[in-house]
Design a protein around this motif. Structure first.
Motif, PDB file in Angstrom:
ATOM      1  N   TYR A 277       0.826  -1.207   0.000  1.00  0.00           N
ATOM      2  CA  TYR A 277       0.000   0.000   0.000  1.00  0.00           C
ATOM      3  C   TYR A 277       0.866   1.265   0.000  1.00  0.00           C
ATOM      4  O   TYR A 277       0.640   2.194  -0.772  1.00  0.00           O
ATOM      5  CB  TYR A 277      -0.938  -0.007   1.197  1.00  0.00           C
ATOM      6  CG  TYR A 277      -1.938   1.124   1.189  1.00  0.00           C
ATOM      7  CD1 TYR A 277      -3.080   1.050   0.407  1.00  0.00           C
ATOM      8  CD2 TYR A 277      -1.735   2.271   1.946  1.00  0.00           C
ATOM      9  CE1 TYR A 277      -4.004   2.078   0.381  1.00  0.00           C
ATOM     10  CE2 TYR A 277      -2.654   3.311   1.925  1.00  0.00           C
ATOM     11  CZ  TYR A 277      -3.781   3.208   1.140  1.00  0.00           C
ATOM     12  OH  TYR A 277      -4.685   4.247   1.116  1.00  0.00           O
TER      13      TYR A 277
ATOM     14  N   GLY B 256       0.949   4.375  -2.570  1.00  0.00           N
ATOM     15  CA  GLY B 256       0.433   5.672  -2.116  1.00  0.00           C
ATOM     16  C   GLY B 256       1.483   6.711  -1.781  1.00  0.00           C
ATOM     17  O   GLY B 256       1.267   7.906  -2.016  1.00  0.00           O
TER      18      GLY B 256
ATOM     19  N   ASN C 235      -5.581  12.517  -2.497  1.00  0.00           N
ATOM     20  CA  ASN C 235      -6.464  12.609  -1.340  1.00  0.00           C
ATOM     21  C   ASN C 235      -7.765  11.846  -1.552  1.00  0.00           C
ATOM     22  O   ASN C 235      -8.252  11.160  -0.649  1.00  0.00           O
ATOM     23  CB  ASN C 235      -6.766  14.080  -1.026  1.00  0.00           C
ATOM     24  CG  ASN C 235      -5.582  14.805  -0.427  1.00  0.00           C
ATOM     25  OD1 ASN C 235      -4.778  14.216   0.282  1.00  0.00           O
ATOM     26  ND2 ASN C 235      -5.451  16.087  -0.721  1.00  0.00           N
TER      27      ASN C 235
ATOM     28  N   ASP D  62      -6.996   8.053  -1.418  1.00  0.00           N
ATOM     29  CA  ASP D  62      -6.708   7.629  -0.047  1.00  0.00           C
ATOM     30  C   ASP D  62      -7.979   7.660   0.796  1.00  0.00           C
ATOM     31  O   ASP D  62      -8.221   6.763   1.620  1.00  0.00           O
ATOM     32  CB  ASP D  62      -5.637   8.533   0.559  1.00  0.00           C
ATOM     33  CG  ASP D  62      -4.966   7.905   1.763  1.00  0.00           C
ATOM     34  OD1 ASP D  62      -4.724   6.688   1.734  1.00  0.00           O
ATOM     35  OD2 ASP D  62      -4.699   8.631   2.733  1.00  0.00           O
TER      36      ASP D  62
ATOM     37  N   SER E 176      -9.909   4.445   2.617  1.00  0.00           N
ATOM     38  CA  SER E 176     -10.236   4.415   4.048  1.00  0.00           C
ATOM     39  C   SER E 176     -11.720   4.187   4.286  1.00  0.00           C
ATOM     40  O   SER E 176     -12.110   3.413   5.171  1.00  0.00           O
ATOM     41  CB  SER E 176      -9.798   5.726   4.717  1.00  0.00           C
ATOM     42  OG  SER E 176      -8.394   5.878   4.660  1.00  0.00           O
TER      43      SER E 176
ATOM     44  N   ALA F  82      -2.886  14.060   5.796  1.00  0.00           N
ATOM     45  CA  ALA F  82      -2.844  13.793   4.352  1.00  0.00           C
ATOM     46  C   ALA F  82      -1.710  14.528   3.649  1.00  0.00           C
ATOM     47  O   ALA F  82      -1.362  14.175   2.513  1.00  0.00           O
ATOM     48  CB  ALA F  82      -4.182  14.184   3.716  1.00  0.00           C
TER      49      ALA F  82
ATOM     50  N   SER G 102      -9.263  12.935   4.145  1.00  0.00           N
ATOM     51  CA  SER G 102      -8.627  13.011   2.821  1.00  0.00           C
ATOM     52  C   SER G 102      -9.531  13.714   1.824  1.00  0.00           C
ATOM     53  O   SER G 102      -9.069  14.521   1.011  1.00  0.00           O
ATOM     54  CB  SER G 102      -8.292  11.600   2.328  1.00  0.00           C
ATOM     55  OG  SER G 102      -7.270  11.023   3.105  1.00  0.00           O
TER      56      SER G 102
END
Length: 569
Positions: free
Chosen positions: A52, A56, A79, A82, A86, A346, A504
């Protein structure tokens, strides 16, 4: 008969309540679970975090490089991706708790993860126009690759987010399931498991930041994306090898926690005209509500009544269901006042990385450290600071507060928020110095030239981020796990993860709004592609100010928060 009883008694004593093996049979403590199974699961999570972070952490560099996006657009895309990853953990937790179970969800999510990483690797290996062929020198934006390649890349990226959403909320819980909380020895091992789990997460991220970022910047993006794919394949194989040794929790017949909580709010809304006297009569008929929290959010008690005074039991919520809904609702003020922290969180993988890319990154002749690799200071700080926190800070704090945890969970979270605000102030000051250095050396309109300022200037803000995480990130995880009933632990952890998903998205919205407002007249925005003409320092000062306001609001709600009975505090 006595021989049979003698044989069966040890087996009964060795059986683990509430768990079965892979064939649904009663599971024995001696040949299942424990560290043998948990170590495999920790290894799987190390590999997943390696993969990950490998995608990212340096994503903004790929978006502004091969994909030719502007700095602001790339930051927004990072953003949003991500945040989506989440928030998809809520879906993963729901599917695992309601339908498939954790083991099946992990396996399916792993296949999706691998498919996403494989197609991501494929998309990055297509030839594309180099920035020198057609760069617009006035805007410093390289050419974009063919549209099908861009579509395949983002489709693959969101497949990875979907796989991560099913994987992340289930693996930790499944690892903890390998220990019996009713057994004194296994209960101690279970507590140790969480420490090693977090250590494993940081280790996977640290190795990824040090190795994959260098490969992506200096060798090949295809190789940099392909290694995480191979790693996840190996992780899935290792996970499947432990199938016969795992303990599988027995799922009850009750509805999913998500369904139960939603049902309470729907029932309360349906009975919104019900009078307080009718609720009081129903409460008296059922007995006193179990604890003090029942005095909060009394409007939810309307869910105890059947619609229109009917006696249809199926449409009436139980007292325990109402209390579950209240337990979740009480967390909302803390959840909301943690969002600015998530916005700040972030920035480490977006603007910090772009900032570092303009600075002197040479650490040895012929070797430049990748800008994204400085993110490794966050997990490195966590790995170093956690033992200091646990072995030195907590005992000292315990001597003054006489609390087992040293300081209450909410104080721990607030301390991290303060450090987060300080880190943004430090970041703003460093960026002001970088801009001044670029101006002094006549590099304002030469964004490709290295600003003669060492990248090590950025280390303090990363270190402060790491220390803040030890307080706030770990504190939030413990708080949202501890302050809900046992049946809602997956919901609590999903709420914790959703903070960073929503944060994010808010970060993306904030960047978009500021880009529109500051670049509307055709001038350079705060996030101009030429960072020497941008003003990231203004953005950092804005986030520092918002963090202070957030901390004040957080302290207001934290001061009046009443911990659940039985809480570790």
């Amino acid at each position: 008969m006595s021989v049979t009883a003698t044989v069966q008694t040890p087996l009964l004593l060795d059986a683990v309540d509430g768990a079965v093996d892979y064939k649904g049979r009663p599971v024995l403590r001696s040949n299942s679970g424990g560290w043998r199974s948990a170590s495999l699961i920790i290894g799987v999570e190390v590999a997943e975090r390696f993969a990950y972070y490998g995608i990212g952490s340096n994503l903004i560099t790929y978006l502004t490089g091969p994909l030719g996006q502007s700095t602001a657009t790339a930051a927004q895309n990072v953003n949003v991706w991500d945040g989506t990853a989440s928030l998809l953990t809520l879906l993963g937790a729901f599917l695992a708790d309601s339908f498939f179970g954790r083991y099946r969800t992990i396996v399916v999510a792993s296949f999706i993860y691998i498919l996403g990483l494989g197609s991501l690797t494929l998309s990055s290996m297509f030839p594309y126009l180099s920035s020198s062929d057609c760069q617009d020198t006035s805007k410093f934006i390289p050419c974009s690759p063919p549209q099908p390649q861009v579509i395949l890349f983002f489709f693959s990226l969101y497949l990875v987010a979907l796989g991560q959403g099913g994987h992340k909320p289930c693996v930790q819980a499944f690892g903890a399931d390998q220990f019996d909380g009713q057994d004194p020895e296994e209960c101690k091992a279970k507590s140790s498991f969480f420490n090693w789990w977090y250590f494993g997460i940081c280790t996977g991220g640290l190795v990824s930041l040090l190795i994959l970022n260098y490969i992506q910047d200096n060798l090949s993006w295809g190789l940099g994306f392909g290694i995480p794919c191979i790693t996840m394949v190996a992780a899935l194989v290792i996970f499947l090898l432990g199938t016969r040794t795992y303990r599988y929790s027995i799922q009850g017949e009750e509805k999913s926690p998500f369904v139960r909580i939603g049902r309470v709010f729907v029932a309360a809304l349906r009975n919104w005209r019900t009078t307080p006297s009718a609720i009081a009569i129903e409460e008296e008929a059922r007995g006193t509500l179990p604890h003090q929290s029942s005095e909060e959010f009394k409007f939810l008690n309307k869910a105890l009544l059947a619609p229109h005074g009917s006696k249809e039991y199926g449409k009436v919520c139980s007292i325990s269901e109402v209390e579950e809904a209240k337990a979740v609702l009480r967390l909302i003020p803390i959840w909301m006042t943690s969002l600015v922290y998530a916005i700040v969180f972030a920035q480490s993988s977006t603007f910090f990385t772009k900032q570092g890319a303009t600075m002197d990154r040479k650490i040895a002749p012929g070797f430049d450290i990748p800008a994204a690799s400085l993110q490794s200071f966050i997990p490195l700080t966590i790995v170093v600071f956690i033992p200091i926190y646990d072995r030195i800070f907590v005992p000292i704090a315990r001597a003054f507060s006489r609390k087992p945890s040293g300081i209450p969970m909410l104080q721990r979270i607030g301390t991290g928020m303060l450090l987060s605000a300080i880190s943004m102030a430090v970041a703003a000051l460093v960026e002001m110095i970088r801009l001044k250095t670029a101006q002094e050396h006549g590099l304002v309109d030469l964004p490709k030239q290295t600003v003669p300022m060492s990248i090590w200037w950025l280390v303090p803000q990363y270190v402060l981020f790491g220390i803040a995480d030890v307080f706030t990130m770990v504190g939030l995880q413990e708080f949202f796990y501890d302050q809900v009933p046992n049946e809602l632990r997956s919901v609590g952890l999903s709420l914790y993860l959703s903070i960073f998903g929503v944060g994010s998205f808010l970060s993306s919205f904030l960047v978009s709004a500021i880009e529109e407002a500051t670049g509307a007249d055709g001038g350079d925005s705060w996030f101009a592609n030429n960072l020497n003409r941008a003003h990231l320092d203004y953005f950092y000062w804005l986030l520092a100010g918002l963090s202070v306001i957030e901390l004040a609001a957080y302290l207001y709600f934290a001061k009046s928060y009443i911990y659940n009975r039985g809480s570790k505090v």
